[in-house]
Design an enzyme around this catalytic site. Structure first.
Site, PDB file in Angstrom:
ATOM      1  N   GLU A 245     110.611 -13.108  74.285  1.00 13.18           N
ATOM      2  CA  GLU A 245     110.289 -13.129  72.858  1.00 13.18           C
ATOM      3  C   GLU A 245     110.285 -11.672  72.447  1.00 13.18           C
ATOM      4  O   GLU A 245     109.487 -10.885  72.955  1.00 13.18           O
ATOM      5  CB  GLU A 245     108.931 -13.798  72.684  1.00 13.18           C
ATOM      6  CG  GLU A 245     108.656 -14.202  71.245  1.00 13.18           C
ATOM      7  CD  GLU A 245     107.543 -13.396  70.678  1.00 13.18           C
ATOM      8  OE1 GLU A 245     106.400 -13.619  71.057  1.00 13.18           O
ATOM      9  OE2 GLU A 245     107.839 -12.505  69.856  1.00 13.18           O
ATOM     10  N   CYS A 282     104.357  -9.825  66.070  1.00 12.64           N
ATOM     11  CA  CYS A 282     105.718 -10.381  66.099  1.00 12.64           C
ATOM     12  C   CYS A 282     106.003 -11.173  64.828  1.00 12.64           C
ATOM     13  O   CYS A 282     107.145 -11.321  64.443  1.00 12.64           O
ATOM     14  CB  CYS A 282     105.911 -11.244  67.331  1.00 12.64           C
ATOM     15  SG  CYS A 282     104.440 -12.146  67.804  1.00 12.64           S
TER      16      CYS A 282
HETATM   17  P1  NAP Z   1     107.988  -3.110  76.300  1.00  9.38           P
HETATM   18  O1  NAP Z   1     108.210  -1.671  76.392  1.00  9.38           O
HETATM   19  O2  NAP Z   1     109.193  -3.967  76.185  1.00  9.38           O
HETATM   20  O3  NAP Z   1     107.141  -3.539  77.594  1.00  9.38           O
HETATM   21  C1  NAP Z   1     106.687  -4.875  77.812  1.00  9.38           C
HETATM   22  C2  NAP Z   1     106.401  -5.068  79.298  1.00  9.38           C
HETATM   23  O4  NAP Z   1     107.632  -5.183  80.015  1.00  9.38           O
HETATM   24  C3  NAP Z   1     105.635  -3.951  79.955  1.00  9.38           C
HETATM   25  O5  NAP Z   1     104.780  -4.515  80.937  1.00  9.38           O
HETATM   26  C4  NAP Z   1     106.712  -3.113  80.622  1.00  9.38           C
HETATM   27  O6  NAP Z   1     106.253  -2.474  81.780  1.00  9.38           O
HETATM   28  C5  NAP Z   1     107.737  -4.160  81.005  1.00  9.38           C
HETATM   29  N1  NAP Z   1     109.112  -3.647  80.948  1.00  9.38           N
HETATM   30  C6  NAP Z   1     109.758  -3.225  79.827  1.00  9.38           C
HETATM   31  N2  NAP Z   1     111.020  -2.863  80.129  1.00  9.38           N
HETATM   32  C7  NAP Z   1     111.178  -3.080  81.446  1.00  9.38           C
HETATM   33  C8  NAP Z   1     112.280  -2.903  82.351  1.00  9.38           C
HETATM   34  N3  NAP Z   1     113.456  -2.431  81.930  1.00  9.38           N
HETATM   35  N4  NAP Z   1     112.095  -3.203  83.626  1.00  9.38           N
HETATM   36  C9  NAP Z   1     110.902  -3.666  84.066  1.00  9.38           C
HETATM   37  N5  NAP Z   1     109.825  -3.856  83.271  1.00  9.38           N
HETATM   38  C10 NAP Z   1     109.962  -3.572  81.976  1.00  9.38           C
HETATM   39  O7  NAP Z   1     107.061  -3.503  75.072  1.00  9.38           O
HETATM   40  P2  NAP Z   1     105.698  -2.853  74.528  1.00  9.38           P
HETATM   41  O8  NAP Z   1     105.241  -1.747  75.384  1.00  9.38           O
HETATM   42  O9  NAP Z   1     104.764  -3.969  74.312  1.00  9.38           O
HETATM   43  O10 NAP Z   1     106.067  -2.318  73.096  1.00  9.38           O
HETATM   44  C11 NAP Z   1     107.198  -1.587  72.812  1.00  9.38           C
HETATM   45  C12 NAP Z   1     107.955  -2.238  71.681  1.00  9.38           C
HETATM   46  O11 NAP Z   1     108.073  -3.661  71.891  1.00  9.38           O
HETATM   47  C13 NAP Z   1     107.313  -2.168  70.321  1.00  9.38           C
HETATM   48  O12 NAP Z   1     107.555  -0.950  69.685  1.00  9.38           O
HETATM   49  C14 NAP Z   1     107.931  -3.345  69.616  1.00  9.38           C
HETATM   50  O13 NAP Z   1     109.160  -2.988  69.054  1.00  9.38           O
HETATM   51  C15 NAP Z   1     108.160  -4.350  70.662  1.00  9.38           C
HETATM   52  N6  NAP Z   1     107.187  -5.464  70.680  1.00  9.38           N
HETATM   53  C16 NAP Z   1     107.544  -6.633  70.152  1.00  9.38           C
HETATM   54  C17 NAP Z   1     106.672  -7.682  70.191  1.00  9.38           C
HETATM   55  C18 NAP Z   1     107.059  -8.991  69.648  1.00  9.38           C
HETATM   56  O14 NAP Z   1     106.246  -9.866  69.708  1.00  9.38           O
HETATM   57  N7  NAP Z   1     108.240  -9.199  69.167  1.00  9.38           N
HETATM   58  C19 NAP Z   1     105.421  -7.568  70.778  1.00  9.38           C
HETATM   59  C20 NAP Z   1     105.072  -6.342  71.330  1.00  9.38           C
HETATM   60  C21 NAP Z   1     105.983  -5.312  71.286  1.00  9.38           C
HETATM   61  P3  NAP Z   1     105.819  -0.914  81.754  1.00  9.38           P
HETATM   62  O15 NAP Z   1     104.905  -0.750  80.579  1.00  9.38           O
HETATM   63  O16 NAP Z   1     105.142  -0.746  83.077  1.00  9.38           O
HETATM   64  O17 NAP Z   1     107.091  -0.171  81.615  1.00  9.38           O
END
Ligand code: NAP
Length: 501
Positions: A245, A282
């Protein structure tokens, strides 16, 4: 690691340990060891286990909310409500498990006299897919995190669970993990039913998705992260489903009569919903589309007022704050005109609210304007006429939700707009905003890419359990060997389709 208090940008005690690849392997092995016994628990025992988690969550609610508030900068009262919601969610799934309809039982009895060849007895039930890896979200540190809907629905399905905790709230994650592990112990289940891992960098998440004993993955977060994990899972020798998501701008379309009669209320309501959770949701309505005219001007003024009065507030993490600032720059470079800004930031991780405007032609010419900016920013789009409003709907990518504001006179246009929205979203809302989300049987939190990676499923609501189920058909079985719900006497009394009836 230590948690960071985003309000002060200072670390918070205590230290938390990171796991590595050895812990991934240990958790996956435990989850696999536990799977056969857990997936075959009686529905009553499984429901009681889910209720036990809810009871433990209720008991920990105040401690959990206080810690989560320190770690994510959201108000404690709001997080107490979120913890209560998480408990309710486990109880709702306990009810789903007890009723047993999720098993989707089907019986095609033997037809020994059928010509030209007899039919054997076939009986179908859904069963859990296997051990599941769950990537918790950062923005709802309880209800989308360790004890969130993904965990509740996977455990309800009979899957064993490994959560990769989000590093934005390690203390809140720890409390939730203890709650679930206590319930596992109190239920007398194998310890591998639930594990939580914490790690730095991508290695631990990648290893989890690639581990041969993991059978499905759920993820809430960025499009880049979600798609990286999705691709990795598809490149395995045995590809597995990944339910991500990721991103949605939840467009709101204001039809002319509604705009004329209720423009101010709609503009104000949009602003209020947009600012919930400092825009880090989201379901944040991020794009409002109206048609130029007097009603549009009234709506615009109300929205400008609401955004202008919004104080800057703490964002979740330094990473999310930095990405918000980059997102604002991107909107500006793409030609969006800034028409309102909220109060100035007082601290380094404060997010300042922003309102932007473009006309319909500008929006259609530049797809970057339709990208999500995670935080308190929204875009107002002024269409020339109804035809341009429809063109804007057709230009959108997949969404979690979309809204139509309408009056009876708007029905002909609504009938033309609706098929465009149905094709692009999982949920269409009339005369309200898409946030908050119900957790119920008819609610959907899903939608076409890039909202999710699989539009056939939802990550919230009672049907989210379907992500963790697969059908098994039992052919020609002696009654005593059949799973209990499929036995001839129907001892559990669960509704079953017999010959499709
Ligand atoms: P994220 O950077 O995508 O990280 C989410 C989780 O996935 C974290 O536990 C992260 O681990 C892990 N992860 C991310 N990329 C990975 C990869 N390539 N390989 C392995 N593990 C990976 O999301 P976020 O920190 O929550 O927020 C960043 C951005 O996500 C926001 O700016 C926003 O745009 C978006 N977001 C969207 C929603 C939605 O509901 N649509 C919700 C929250 C966030 P690590 O932290 O250990 O790297």
């Amino acid at each position: 690691m230590k948690a960071l208090n985003p309000a002060t940008n200072q670390p918070i005690e205590p230290d938390f340990a990171f796991g590595g690849l050895a812990e991934v392997h240990r958790a996956a092995t435990l989850a696999d060891d536990a799977f056969d016994s857990y997936s075959h628990t009686s529905l009553t025992a499984r429901a009681q286990f889910l209720e036990r988690i809810a009871d433990h969550l209720d008991a920990a609610r105040k401690e959990l909310a206080a810690r989560a508030s320190l770690e994510v900068g959201l108000p404690e009262a709001q997080l107490e409500a979120e913890a209560a919601k998480a408990g309710v969610q486990f109880r709702q799934f306990a009810d789903v498990v007890r009723k047993g309809r999720f098993l989707q039982l089907s019986i095609d009895p033997a037809l020994p006299e059928r010509q030209p060849r007899p039919r054997m007895d076939h009986r179908l039930q859904k069963m859990a897919i296997g051990p599941v890896a769950i990537f918790g979200a950062s923005n709802f540190p309880i209800s989308y995190s360790v004890a969130g809907g993904d965990t509740a629905s996977a455990l309800a399905a009979g899957a064993t669970v490994i959560v990769k905790a989000h590093n934005a709230h390690p203390g809140a994650s720890e409390i939730q993990a203890r709650v679930i592990r206590d319930a596992v112990r109190d239920s007398g289940f194998h310890e591998g039913v639930f594990s939580m891992l914490r790690g730095s960098g991508n290695a631990i998440g990648e290893a989890l998705v690639e581990h041969p004993l993991i059978r499905a993955v759920t993820f809430t977060g960025s499009e880049a992260g979600g798609m990286a994990l999705y691709r990795r899972a598809q490149l395995r020798p045995d590809p597995i489903p990944v339910f991500t998501e990721m991103t949605s701008v939840n467009p709101a379309f204001v039809l002319p009569s509604a705009q004329q009669s209720r423009g101010a209320a709609i503009g104000d309501g949009f602003g209020e919903r947009m600012l919930v959770n400092v825009g880090q949701a989201c379901l944040k309505p991020a794009i409002l589309v109206g048609v130029q005219g007097e009603g549009f001007d009234v709506l615009r003024r109300a929205l400008i007022k609401r955004i202008g009065e919004a104080p800057a507030r703490t964002m979740l993490t330094p990473g999310i704050h930095a990405s918000y600032v980059r997102g604002l720059d991107k909107l500006e470079s793409a030609g969006a005109h800034r028409i309102a800004e909220g109060g100035e930031p007082n601290a380094s991780l404060d997010g300042q609210s922003m309102l932007w405007e473009v006309d319909g032609a500008e929006f259609l010419a530049n797809p970057v304007l339709a990208d999500e900016v995670f935080g308190p920013s929204a875009l107002l789009v002024k269409a020339d006429n109804a035809e341009e409003l429809l063109a804007i709907a057709r230009a959108l990518r997949g969404q979690l939700s979309a809204t139509m504001h309408l009056e009876p006179e708007d029905m002909p246009l609504a009938r033309r707009l609706l098929p465009q929205l149905e094709r692009r979203t999982g949920r269409v809302v009339v005369n309200a905003f898409s946030h908050p989300q119900e957790v119920s049987f008819a609610s959907i939190h899903g939608g076409p890419f890039p909202a999710t990676s699989d539009s056939r499923f939802t990550s919230v609501g009672m049907t989210s359990i379907e992500r963790f189920l697969r059908p098994v058909s039992y052919q020609g079985f002696p009654d005593a060997l059949l799973p209990e719900p499929l036995r001839e006497a129907n001892p559990l009394g669960i509704p079953r389709l017999v010959d499709g009836q």
